[in-house]
Write an enzyme that holds these catalytic residues in place. Structure first.
Site, PDB file in Angstrom:
ATOM      1  N   ASN A  89      -0.820  -7.343  -3.383  1.00 47.89           N
ATOM      2  CA  ASN A  89      -1.352  -6.547  -4.487  1.00 47.89           C
ATOM      3  C   ASN A  89      -0.264  -5.665  -5.099  1.00 47.89           C
ATOM      4  O   ASN A  89       0.714  -5.307  -4.443  1.00 47.89           O
ATOM      5  CB  ASN A  89      -2.473  -5.648  -3.972  1.00 47.89           C
ATOM      6  CG  ASN A  89      -1.993  -4.744  -2.839  1.00 47.89           C
ATOM      7  OD1 ASN A  89      -1.823  -5.194  -1.719  1.00 47.89           O
ATOM      8  ND2 ASN A  89      -1.763  -3.473  -3.125  1.00 47.89           N
ATOM      9  N   GLU A 117       0.815  -1.218   0.000  1.00 47.25           N
ATOM     10  CA  GLU A 117       0.000   0.000   0.000  1.00 47.25           C
ATOM     11  C   GLU A 117       0.852   1.273   0.000  1.00 47.25           C
ATOM     12  O   GLU A 117       0.325   2.375  -0.094  1.00 47.25           O
ATOM     13  CB  GLU A 117      -0.916   0.018   1.230  1.00 47.25           C
ATOM     14  CG  GLU A 117      -2.260  -0.638   0.990  1.00 47.25           C
ATOM     15  CD  GLU A 117      -2.151  -2.127   0.677  1.00 47.25           C
ATOM     16  OE1 GLU A 117      -2.631  -2.534  -0.396  1.00 47.25           O
ATOM     17  OE2 GLU A 117      -1.597  -2.889   1.479  1.00 47.25           O
ATOM     18  N   ASP A 126      -7.342  -4.947  -4.420  1.00 47.67           N
ATOM     19  CA  ASP A 126      -6.613  -5.262  -3.191  1.00 47.67           C
ATOM     20  C   ASP A 126      -6.748  -6.732  -2.832  1.00 47.67           C
ATOM     21  O   ASP A 126      -6.843  -7.091  -1.657  1.00 47.67           O
ATOM     22  CB  ASP A 126      -7.055  -4.377  -2.018  1.00 47.67           C
ATOM     23  CG  ASP A 126      -6.099  -4.488  -0.819  1.00 47.67           C
ATOM     24  OD1 ASP A 126      -4.910  -4.769  -1.052  1.00 47.67           O
ATOM     25  OD2 ASP A 126      -6.539  -4.307   0.318  1.00 47.67           O
TER      26      ASP A 126
END
Length: 572
Positions: free
Chosen positions: A266, A200, A316
């Site tokens: 991800n 992230e 995600d």
């Protein structure tokens, strides 16, 4: 230090072909760990075995007497929130790590809970903003008479198992790039293999191996290919520099083929338009090797094969969930398999020696893909469920929390079933402009999470991996429930987010025992035996950060129980 090695292989077929040329001899694990693994009374690693089955052959506690379980002791960790560790037991000593606050590693008398030693690492005071999804710890590893664990500021530390004194302390990566270590390393012969979080934050994921005796790096393999490496052309421009693919969960190891297995997260950012080239099978974008399973040579880090579960991932759907290794009978033939209940809602079974996909079927409601093409090992995506910038895409199932999140599943070779706690949640998404800033969230996506379809939000699923058919289910009122453990006593244990610790009949799902432990659980239970007496242990303390992103359901999760931080140990 040995020369760092980075190696890549190309397409799925090329990967399998490359593996066919490898004829590695069976490997011998670290001697101290090997001895610990041979003793059924121990729980010597996160998943008990290096195959991550979370199955114990102990059966003193069984389906006939589990109703008589009583508390042996409780140990307060002194830290609330996201206590996600599975304790390990070597001989008569239990080792467990705490999470936020005064993060510590404890060695306890496994029978009484009395402290034998405590180690509290010095962690950077400014680490909180660089940790994505709570200040968690999933435990420690044991090898070479050492206890090994990672820290939120991305150190890998080795302690003397008897005394708790530091042996070495190595910096794995700069945490200020948004990279943290939340899971224990995987032991591969004389090496500790570790990844880190950061998908992230626009990290470039990597797996790194360290010498158990010295803490010096032996090899490093990036999970995102750089220029000149196969797969780099699936990245737009220099987007590979911040491509995610972080290996933040636990790994598995097959000593017979000297293969270490890890899942990757991800890609970064969530907005696929920033990073994808638009050239691959079915017109799908790939972004190798994100949301994938990687099989690597334990000695060199060379990638043997890769299986990408969610190409050009945009929801995600991390591919980091633990890989469970087993030999199961498929179509009448004993087959060495790797099993994964993926965030994208598909349950994957693949030949762990070759990487060939055997089956992939939904284990929760799924609509982002219509089905899975087994021959090409690619999902058949529904274009209407891919997020775009010009309009919101609604009712995408499952949500970012996945059909299954990090909470570990288990496999019982006697029942032939895997036991998975699942989530039934969906989401709305719309992509947005995004610019990379080091140490800051790198998403490019506005999202909201909503209840899924049906009469339940969570479930305990007993699944036959050979047929991909459910044996039984137990519906749960909320998602985000704890991991599972199963035993030769025909039992499966798990804790739920409402604070109830359960024991069920592993064959039928019949509830046999439960205890209110006062705080929700995410951690997986474990069991061990000392002086002829079997114990069952669970760590409580629900997460704080992830439910905050789950809308109204998240509010219910946080209201269900207070935060906690207690190790509960039960016996007959």
């Amino acid at each position: 230090m040995r020369r760092k090695r980075q190696s890549w292989v190309g397409s799925a077929s090329g990967l399998a072909l490359a593996l066919g040329l490898i004829t590695a001899a069976p490997a011998v694990a670290d001697e101290a760990l090997n001895q610990a693994l041979q003793n059924p009374n121990n729980w010597p690693s996160y998943g008990r075995t290096q195959a991550n089955t979370r199955f114990s052959p102990l059966k003193q506690i069984n389906d006939q007497n589990v109703g008589q379980l009583k508390l042996a002791y409780a140990f307060q960790l002194g830290a609330l929130r996201s206590n996600e560790a599975t304790p390990i037991v070597i001989g008569d000593t239990l080792y467990v790590s705490s999470s936020s606050g005064p993060r510590s590693v404890y060695a306890l008398d496994a029978k009484t809970g009395k402290i034998r030693w405590q180690y509290q690492p010095v962690i950077a005071e400014d680490v909180d903003p660089f940790v994505c999804c709570d200040l968690d710890s999933r435990g420690v590893a044991y090898a070479d008479s050492k206890i090994l664990f990672g820290t939120l500021d991305a150190h890998l530390i080795a302690l003397d198992a008897k005394t708790g004194k530091p042996v070495w302390n190595t910096v794995v990566v700069d945490y200020k790039g948004g990279m943290a270590i939340t899971s224990p390393p995987t032991i591969v012969k004389n090496l500790a293999v570790i990844g880190y979080a950061g998908g992230e934050y626009g990290a470039r994921g990597a797996l790194q191996a360290y010498d158990l005796k010295t803490g010096k790096q032996v090899w490093k393999t990036y999970t995102i290919p750089g220029p000149g490496e196969p797969g780099n052309d699936t990245w737009k421009g220099d987007s590979w520099k911040h491509g995610g693919g972080a290996a933040w969960q636990v790994g598995s190891y097959d000593p017979q083929t000297n293969t270490v297995f890890y899942g990757t997260s991800n890609p970064g950012p969530w907005n696929a338009a920033v990073r994808s080239t638009g050239t691959s099978d079915y017109g799908q974008l790939t972004n190798l090797y994100t949301s994938s399973t990687l099989a690597l040579d334990g000695d060199t880090g060379k990638i043997k094969w890769a299986l990408q579960s969610t190409p050009a991932e945009a929801w995600d759907y991390d591919g980091v969930n633990e890989l469970v290794l087993a030999d199961i009978t498929i179509d009448g033939k004993k087959t060495p398999v790797m099993m994964k209940a993926d965030r994208d809602g598909f349950f994957f079974v693949a030949n762990r020696d070759t990487g060939k996909l055997i089956s992939a079927k939904p284990f929760v409601p799924v609509n982002w893909a219509k089905s899975y093409d087994i021959a090409k090992a690619r999902p058949i995506e529904d274009p209407a469920k891919r997020p775009h910038m010009d309009a919101k895409t609604t009712d995408i199932c499952p949500s970012w929390m996945g059909g299954k999140n990090w909470q570990p599943m288990s496999f019982n070779p006697e029942t032939g079933l895997v036991y998975v706690t699942t989530n039934n949640m969906c989401q709305d998404m719309q992509t947005a402009e995004v610019t990379y800033r080091r140490g800051s969230f790198y998403l490019g996506n506005d999202f909201s999470v909503n209840p899924g379809h049906g009469d339940h939000l969570g479930q305990l699923l007993a699944l036959d991996p050979a047929t991909q058919k459910p044996a039984w289910t137990m519906n749960l009122p909320l998602p985000w429930n704890g991991g599972t453990m199963t035993t030769a006593g025909n039992l499966v244990f798990f804790g739920d987010i409402n604070g109830i610790f359960h024991a069920l009949d592993a064959k039928t799902g019949k509830p046999l025992w439960q205890m209110n432990v006062g705080s929700g659980m995410g951690a997986g239970p474990m069991t061990f035996s000392v002086d002829g007496k079997q114990y069952v242990a669970i760590l409580t303390g629900r997460a704080e950060s992830p439910p905050a992103f789950m809308g109204e359901v998240g509010k219910k999760i946080m209201a269900a129980t207070p935060e906690g931080g207690t190790l509960f140990v039960f016996t007959l």
